[in-house]
Design an enzyme around this catalytic site. Structure first.
Site, PDB file in Angstrom:
ATOM      1  N   TRP A 158     -18.995  16.356  11.314  1.00  0.00           N
ATOM      2  CA  TRP A 158     -18.326  15.770  10.418  1.00  0.00           C
ATOM      3  C   TRP A 158     -18.766  16.737   9.236  1.00  0.00           C
ATOM      4  O   TRP A 158     -19.816  17.041   9.097  1.00  0.00           O
ATOM      5  CB  TRP A 158     -18.624  14.463   9.825  1.00  0.00           C
ATOM      6  CG  TRP A 158     -17.732  13.363  10.775  1.00  0.00           C
ATOM      7  CD1 TRP A 158     -16.805  13.817  11.694  1.00  0.00           C
ATOM      8  CD2 TRP A 158     -17.974  11.945  11.073  1.00  0.00           C
ATOM      9  NE1 TRP A 158     -16.299  12.685  12.515  1.00  0.00           N
ATOM     10  CE2 TRP A 158     -16.858  11.607  11.920  1.00  0.00           C
ATOM     11  CE3 TRP A 158     -18.631  10.984  10.446  1.00  0.00           C
ATOM     12  CZ2 TRP A 158     -16.817  10.557  12.488  1.00  0.00           C
ATOM     13  CZ3 TRP A 158     -18.425   9.819  10.833  1.00  0.00           C
ATOM     14  CH2 TRP A 158     -17.474   9.710  11.617  1.00  0.00           C
ATOM     15  N   GLU A 175      -6.096  -3.703  -0.634  1.00  0.00           N
ATOM     16  CA  GLU A 175      -6.449  -5.039   0.425  1.00  0.00           C
ATOM     17  C   GLU A 175      -7.475  -5.544   0.028  1.00  0.00           C
ATOM     18  O   GLU A 175      -8.092  -6.655   0.431  1.00  0.00           O
ATOM     19  CB  GLU A 175      -6.733  -4.345   1.786  1.00  0.00           C
ATOM     20  CG  GLU A 175      -5.656  -3.691   2.795  1.00  0.00           C
ATOM     21  CD  GLU A 175      -5.140  -2.315   2.173  1.00  0.00           C
ATOM     22  OE1 GLU A 175      -4.566  -1.587   2.929  1.00  0.00           O
ATOM     23  OE2 GLU A 175      -5.850  -1.831   1.313  1.00  0.00           O
ATOM     24  N   THR A 208       0.867  -1.298  -0.149  1.00  0.00           N
ATOM     25  CA  THR A 208      -0.126  -0.014  -0.166  1.00  0.00           C
ATOM     26  C   THR A 208       0.810   1.190  -0.049  1.00  0.00           C
ATOM     27  O   THR A 208       2.036   1.295   0.529  1.00  0.00           O
ATOM     28  CB  THR A 208      -0.923   0.167   1.327  1.00  0.00           C
ATOM     29  OG1 THR A 208      -0.057   0.012   2.298  1.00  0.00           O
ATOM     30  CG2 THR A 208      -1.819  -1.258   1.467  1.00  0.00           C
ATOM     31  N   LYS A 232     -13.427  17.765  11.091  1.00  0.00           N
ATOM     32  CA  LYS A 232     -14.349  17.722  12.282  1.00  0.00           C
ATOM     33  C   LYS A 232     -14.558  19.281  12.806  1.00  0.00           C
ATOM     34  O   LYS A 232     -13.619  19.751  13.154  1.00  0.00           O
ATOM     35  CB  LYS A 232     -14.073  16.594  13.380  1.00  0.00           C
ATOM     36  CG  LYS A 232     -15.384  16.187  14.281  1.00  0.00           C
ATOM     37  CD  LYS A 232     -14.744  15.023  15.129  1.00  0.00           C
ATOM     38  CE  LYS A 232     -16.097  14.462  15.740  1.00  0.00           C
ATOM     39  NZ  LYS A 232     -15.862  13.118  16.516  1.00  0.00           N
TER      40      LYS A 232
END
Length: 538
Positions: free
Chosen positions: A439, A330, A185, A434
């Site tokens: 959010w 993944e 990754t 935030k």
């Protein structure tokens, strides 16, 4: 009672064997690193792949050994996809856009024994060789005539290895659960983490990709993956295309607008896939020429979420239908794809969703306390997944915290799922803003500002605020020849989002930092903006 069915292992060489037998003349087309276009049929590809399998065994490669590539999307890389995995070794595709320190780190972490490299990386490999002590053999992916002067003195030549070995080879009987590929990754914090694919998982993933509600591929398609073969196996298309006998077009190293457009037209490409930044370049090139394409049916976009304006721009210029996908290294990588349900209109708002889960991929959304959240399209939480082509652990068990005790992988994405099963990302957990305890979706802010005709790309990031903890800042790049006052863009956004979401500032920049897989590096932006000289640096 056990079933009375034959137990045939799901292994990768069977895919190329099938393509060679039933679609021998369907082509693999490559824009070679050396320059000219190369093309051959699947039957010829299999013969060369078997030569390379013999060569690997002669070099002493054993089952389980890691064989690395530092290479672009080419027919030689395609051959290694099957030759390395077919003898039971593990193909480690290294992202050449990583920093040299990271390339050396992943090669050492993987304990690579052989490294195949394209000639564009010859000098780089010569400098890195001493820093990769486990690599005993270097192979330049070219012929003797094109071997660069700065290549390592000890490097073998790919075409000479091919020529020295016979095209007859019997694939060994492999355990379908044995490892086949290793990909690290690039979006995680700290060192990259290795995802170890298997034969069974990759075959199942390829079978899922070609289904009608996924990529809908067949022998009548011409597939051009603009995700490089080092990036999550080019989204598995080098396995999915031969699985159905589709023509596979490999772009080499050139992914600029003119080069990609030329390949699409010359080869009659029907299916495209890649990250949004690729299609921005293609659209800009076609706009400059006042042209549209005619052969394309579908453009799969993943890696990061495209804005509504970009979707409309791409569909107009490339001529096909955009289907968003979501996935990760993944997840091999496909997790969901936005294929409309029967009778469902392809409305703009619907296309902004990443898509519905495929068979084999389970999805759930959980709250901060770990509780399961409803599929109402309104309750955002952490996206977790599981399935037969989803990683169960990282290589050498790094990053164990990403895997839950009850068998799910925590993606790090914040998302909702609606009653029809459509996933809508709202943010990466590390990117979410935030403000005042609530959010703010960076994706929605980016979509709002990109709906202005002057805007090319945008990135929303949170910056520290003494009262609200964080407030959004919008950084935008403009289309060629365009100009607009930042306050006009701010007002444009204010008409499209909640009042308290409106950024305190919209800032026009010349460029946004793009990472090794084509995504905007928001962490780099945040780090830069946190310094006193932030404005000057950006």
């Amino acid at each position: 009672m056990r079933a009375l069915m034959m137990d045939r292992a799901l292994t990768l060489p069977t895919i190329l064997e099938y393509a060679a037998l039933y679609h021998p003349d369907r082509e693999v087309v490559t824009r070679r690193v050396e320059g000219p276009i190369h093309r051959y049929g699947y039957a010829d590809a299999l013969a060369r792949t078997k030569r390379m399998a013999n060569a690997l065994l002669a070099l002493g490669v054993k089952p389980g050994d890691r064989v690395a590539t530092l290479a672009w999307s080419t027919h030689r890389h395609f051959e290694l996809y099957f030759a390395v995995t077919g003898i039971g070794a593990v193909l480690h595709t290294i992202n050449p856009r990583l920093h040299d320190d990271q390339i050396a780190w992943v090669a050492n972490h993987a304990e690579d024994s052989v490294l195949f490299f394209d000639i564009t990386f010859a000098g780089q490999v010569a400098e890195l060789a001493a820093r990769m002590p486990t690599v005993k053999t270097l192979v330049a992916m070219t012929d003797r005539a094109h071997l660069p002067a700065d290549a390592p003195d000890t490097a073998l030549v790919y075409e000479e290895l091919i020529a020295a070995h016979a095209p007859e080879f019997d694939w060994p009987e492999l355990d379908e659960r044995s490892a086949s590929g290793l990909c690290y990754t690039s979006g995680t914090t700290g060192n990259p983490k290795g995802v170890l694919y298997g034969h069974r998982s990759t075959v199942l993933h390829a079978m899922a990709l070609v289904a009608p509600d996924a990529f809908n591929l067949s022998a009548r398609d011409v597939v051009l993956p603009c995700a490089q073969m080092y990036h999550a196996n080019a989204w598995c298309t080098p396995y999915a295309a031969p699985l159905v006998g589709a023509t596979l077009v490999l772009p080499g190293r050139q992914l600029d607008g003119p080069a990609v457009s030329e390949l699409i037209e010359a080869e009659g490409v029907t299916f495209l896939l890649g990250v949004p930044t690729i299609w921005v370049g293609v659209a800009e090139h076609l706009e400059a020429q006042g042209r549209t394409l005619t052969s394309v049916k579908t453009i799969a976009i993943g890696g990061s979420a495209p804005t509504q304006a970009l979707i409309e721009r791409i569909e107009h210029r490339l001529g096909g239908e955009v289907r968003q996908i979501w996935g990760m290294t993944e997840t091999s990588p496909l997790g969901v794809i936005n294929t409309p349900l029967p009778g469902q209109a392809a409305e703009p708002a619907q296309k902004l969703k990443q898509g519905r889960g495929l068979w084999g991929v389970d999805l759930r959304i959980v709250g901060e306390d770990g509780s399961l959240l409803p599929r109402d399209g309104r309750s955002p939480g952490r996206l977790q997944v599981r399935g037969p082509w989803v990683s169960s652990a990282y290589f050498k068990h790094d990053g164990a915290g990403a895997f839950t005790a009850d068998g799910w992988f925590d993606t790090g994405d914040i998302a909702t799922i609606d009653a029809d099963g459509f996933l809508r990302l709202t943010d990466r957990a590390k990117d979410v803003i935030k403000s005042g305890g609530e959010w703010i979706s960076t994706l929605d802010l980016e979509d709002a500002v990109c709906s202005h005709p002057a805007v090319a790309m945008a990135a929303a990031v949170g910056v520290p605020h003494p009262k609200w903890d964080e407030r959004p800042l919008l950084l935008v790049t403009l289309r060629a020849g365009a100009w607009v006052d930042p306050e006009v863009l701010k007002a444009h956004v204010a008409e499209r989002v909640a009042k308290w979401w409106v950024p305190d500032e919209v800032r026009i920049v010349e460029a946004l930092p793009i990472g090794p897989t084509g995504k905007v590096l928001k962490r780099e932006l945040r780090d830069t903006l946190a310094t006193p000289a932030a404005e000057a640096a950006v």
